[in-house]
Design a protein around this motif. Structure first.
Motif, PDB file in Angstrom:
ATOM      1  N   LEU A  52       0.756  -0.975  -0.016  1.00  0.00           N
ATOM      2  CA  LEU A  52       0.058  -0.309   0.350  1.00  0.00           C
ATOM      3  C   LEU A  52       0.176   0.617  -0.476  1.00  0.00           C
ATOM      4  CD1 LEU A  52      -2.901  -0.556   2.408  1.00  0.00           C
ATOM      5  CD2 LEU A  52      -3.091   0.206   0.120  1.00  0.00           C
ATOM      6  N   THR A  53       1.369   1.187   0.853  1.00  0.00           N
ATOM      7  CA  THR A  53       2.696   2.330   0.866  1.00  0.00           C
ATOM      8  C   THR A  53       3.679   2.261  -0.042  1.00  0.00           C
ATOM      9  OG1 THR A  53       4.210   1.546   1.890  1.00  0.00           O
ATOM     10  CG2 THR A  53       3.044   3.048   3.645  1.00  0.00           C
ATOM     11  N   GLY A  54       4.496   0.940  -0.676  1.00  0.00           N
ATOM     12  CA  GLY A  54       4.609   1.223  -1.926  1.00  0.00           C
ATOM     13  C   GLY A  54       4.539   1.418  -3.074  1.00  0.00           C
ATOM     14  N   ALA A  55       2.657   1.437  -3.322  1.00  0.00           N
ATOM     15  CA  ALA A  55       2.390   1.555  -5.024  1.00  0.00           C
ATOM     16  C   ALA A  55       2.889   3.289  -5.120  1.00  0.00           C
ATOM     17  CB  ALA A  55       1.022   1.242  -4.221  1.00  0.00           C
ATOM     18  N   THR A  56       2.727   3.673  -4.330  1.00  0.00           N
ATOM     19  CA  THR A  56       2.398   5.413  -4.191  1.00  0.00           C
ATOM     20  C   THR A  56       3.945   5.834  -5.722  1.00  0.00           C
ATOM     21  OG1 THR A  56       3.587   5.898  -2.506  1.00  0.00           O
ATOM     22  CG2 THR A  56       0.931   6.255  -2.968  1.00  0.00           C
ATOM     23  N   LYS A  57       4.970   4.923  -4.839  1.00  0.00           N
ATOM     24  CA  LYS A  57       5.824   5.656  -5.582  1.00  0.00           C
ATOM     25  C   LYS A  57       5.642   4.836  -6.588  1.00  0.00           C
ATOM     26  CE  LYS A  57       8.957   7.216  -2.608  1.00  0.00           C
ATOM     27  NZ  LYS A  57       9.167   8.930  -2.292  1.00  0.00           N
ATOM     28  N   LEU A  58       5.340   3.770  -6.743  1.00  0.00           N
ATOM     29  CA  LEU A  58       5.427   2.796  -7.956  1.00  0.00           C
ATOM     30  C   LEU A  58       5.102   3.664  -9.135  1.00  0.00           C
ATOM     31  CD1 LEU A  58       6.710   0.251  -9.034  1.00  0.00           C
ATOM     32  CD2 LEU A  58       3.949  -0.414  -9.102  1.00  0.00           C
ATOM     33  N   VAL A  59       3.918   4.401  -8.862  1.00  0.00           N
ATOM     34  CA  VAL A  59       2.959   5.637  -9.473  1.00  0.00           C
ATOM     35  C   VAL A  59       3.658   6.222  -9.789  1.00  0.00           C
ATOM     36  CG1 VAL A  59       1.132   7.501  -9.842  1.00  0.00           C
ATOM     37  CG2 VAL A  59       0.795   4.894  -8.894  1.00  0.00           C
TER      38      VAL A  59
END
Lengths: 469, 198
Positions: B105-112
């Protein structure tokens, strides 16, 4: 006619034929070896031009083949690699009746080498990662036998190789558009980190090295060593593709430093473990790791200093490694049926019962360590000299790493010549096996004593690694 | 549009199937969860690709499930009992899965941020699959779990790859890898019961 048909499709068809004649081991070995030799000879002598004239017929010839919208291209520059690849497997296939690995070795081995050829050919070169992984998956039945549960080494080999592919592919997607320069430095740093992790997984760099000694211990020596020989070559050539396509990575001083540090780390760790290892199979795995470390050092020198000399050194390292590993694979395969295990203490007295096999193993290990008079020495000396001119401290560590393998081999030698403790199976060594081993050992001494002749031969490989200059 | 409406339930289902794969010792549950997981992957890939191309992943994944299922069906009956997990281990694995989900959940924003074309749901789904797959690989040395873990990681990678690359060749090759992995898994599962050829 097309180069992809000759060096990719045709071997795949032959692999199918070998599967049909799998029952007749000697026949299939002859068919496989002759096919691989013909393919190596064609790579060496077939002119790279648009038309090939055979007697009265003029056959149009193309170097590229369109496949699902992408190109498979085997140019004149790829020919030296194809010669090395197919000649190596030809020698390997000749030894099959003596080594007696699983019957699937010949068809799958042929298919694997065709996939490696496809990995060299595919454009964009990034897709090679996927083809290498398919080759790895094909190799699993070679190292895990029916009637036996899959060993930890096999599972780790499968895991690390499969995980390596996505890392490399994702880094490649980041690199798209970065051919001219690094662009956004943050994205470039992420891409390089992903690439480094991917190659570390594929090459067995510390701390992902554990599968190599474990696989050596779990599997039949012949197919295991076949994988240890060909897989790093395919992965290193794939890595050179990155250096070819992204000049800024090649020219970045950090790349050079990273390669030297990783190479030295592999040599040192492999050397230390080999020195204290109590099992010949695992020692073989550490010897392979040591040699991969040297290959990384050779590439670092090739991109850092005098490219002509070190390109030759990188290529010249492949033959001593191939011969040494071939000797080890053949000798250990013959012992596989005669000794209870490859533990050093279980091999006591082996030198008295099987002198030819034992001597060959010792000489091959010494060659991999880089002992003078043997084929590995000129290659390793060249690398140590090159490294010492740039980073003397690293060169000292590298020498110590090689000493580690020498110490391990001396321990093995002491055990082999000590009092007898092997099984009562006194069936003498096969004469044909001794001839094979003698020829191999003779070649190791010949190349070690006259490296210049051998280097001249290598220098005639014109196109290899052209862009590293 | 319909596909986008179900994106959040798909992400939740991805997490649930991944967690079941992590804790299940009954092979039937594992195979069904894996099949459901491939359905989720198909939907997430369909955000970026035409349905007919995304279906390649679904078909390859379902065939992989069938191959693994057939191999497991032919194993001796005590196989399931050998792989039974202790209650404490199940609790540990569930907690680890929740932590992996939170990381996703936290890493997904970085991926975006890294891939402009990826939607947040795809990023969640991909990272959940990758983290749960890696967790599976880190906790086991059984062939079935290793192969399922690898298939899960590759599914996560497949979602990211669908966003940045639409090559037919690479789609086909990744499908070949999925099928080959399942065949290798079936071989590794059944090889102890096979007789060695003379």
């Amino acid at each position: 006619m097309n180069s992809a048909f000759i060096w990719i499709l045709f071997p795949v068809i032959v692999a199918g034929v070998l599967l049909i004649i799998i029952r007749w081991r000697t026949l299939s070995s002859i068919v496989a070896a002759i096919t691989a030799l013909i393919l190596a000879a064609l790579a060496a002598w077939l002119p790279a031009q648009e038309q090939i004239v055979i007697w009265r017929w003029v056959i149009p010839f193309s170097e590229s083949f369109l496949f699902f919208g992408r190109q498979l291209e085997l140019t004149a520059a790829d020919r030296p690699t194809l010669v090395v690849l197919y000649f190596t497997v030809a020698l390997w296939f000749v030894g099959v009746p003596l080594a007696r690995p699983t019957r699937l070795f010949l068809p799958l081995g042929m298919a694997i080498v065709a996939l490696f050829a496809a990995a060299i050919a595919v454009e964009p070169f990034l897709f090679a990662a996927v083809l290498i992984l398919i080759a790895v998956l094909l190799s699993i039945p070679l190292v895990s036998f029916p009637g036996k549960a899959a060993g930890r080494g096999v599972l780790r080999y499968l895991t690390f190789q499969t995980l390596g592919m996505p890392f490399v592919l994702i880094s490649g997607f980041f690199f798209t558009g970065f051919e001219g320069g690094p662009g956004d430095p943050v994205i470039a740093a992420i891409a390089i980190a992903l690439l480094a992790i991917g190659f570390a997984l594929l090459l067995g760099v510390f701390p992902f090295h554990t599968w190599i000694p474990m696989l050596a211990e779990d599997s039949h020596p012949y197919p295991a060593v076949f994988i240890f020989l060909l897989l790093p070559i395919a992965v290193l050539l794939f890595g050179l593709g990155f250096l070819d396509n992204y000049v800024w990575i090649r020219e970045d001083p950090n790349t050079l430093l990273l390669l030297q540090l990783i190479g030295a780390l592999m040599v040192v760790i492999a050397g230390v473990w080999a020195a204290v290892e109590g099992n010949l199979s695992r020692m073989l795995g550490f010897a392979v790791l040591l040699d991969i470390g040297y290959s990384l050092l050779a590439i670092s020198l090739a991109i850092g200093t005098d490219p002509v000399n070190y390109r030759l050194i990188f290529l010249s390292g492949l033959l001593p490694r191939g011969i040494s590993l071939g000797i080890l694979a053949l000798a250990m395969s013959s012992l596989n049926r005669r000794v209870s295990s490859f533990g050093i203490y279980d091999l006591r007295g082996l030198g008295k019962i099987f002198p030819g096999t034992s001597t060959s193993i010792i000489i091959a290990l010494f060659c991999l360590a880089g002992l003078p008079l043997l084929a590995g020495f000129p290659f390793k000396l060249g690398i140590i000299e090159g490294i010492s001119s740039q980073a003397p401290v690293i060169s000292i560590w590298v020498i110590l790493g090689s000493f580690g393998l020498i110490i391990g081999t001396i321990r093995l030698l002491i055990s082999m010549v000590s009092s007898e403790n092997v099984s009562d199976d006194r069936k003498p060594e096969s004469r044909l096996l001794i001839v094979f081993l003698l020829v191999g050992v003779g070649l190791l001494f010949l190349i070690g004593l006259f490296p210049n002749i051998f280097l001249q031969l290598i220098s005639k490989f014109p196109g290899a690694f052209t862009s590293l200059g | 549009m319909m596909i986008e409406l179900i994106s959040i339930p798909v992400v939740i289902l991805t997490f649930l199937t991944g967690t079941i794969l992590l804790v299940s010792w009954e092979w039937r549950f594992s195979v069904v969860s894996l099949a459901l997981q491939y359905c989720c992957v198909f939907i997430m890939v369909a955000f970026s690709w035409p349905i007919e191309t995304a279906a390649v992943k679904l078909v390859a994944g379902l065939i992989a499930c069938v191959v693994l299922g057939l191999a497991l069906f032919n194993l001796p009956k005590d196989y399931t009992h050998q792989n039974r997990l202790a209650t404490s281990e199940i609790i540990f694995r569930v907690i680890a899965a929740i932590l992996a989900g939170l990381f996703a959940l936290t890493g997904a924003t970085k991926l975006v941020e890294l891939f402009a074309e990826i939607s947040i749901e795809q990023a969640y789904g991909a990272l959940i699959l990758v983290t749960l797959g890696l967790l599976q690989l880190g906790l086991t040395e059984q062939p079935l779990r290793v192969v399922v873990g690898l298939l899960t990681v590759l599914s996560g990678f497949g979602v990211i790859q669908a966003v940045v690359e639409s090559s037919i060749l690479i789609t086909g090759l990744l499908a070949v890898i999925t099928l080959s992995l399942s065949i290798v898994g079936a071989y590794l599962l059944t090889s102890p019961t096979l007789e060695e050829a003379k």
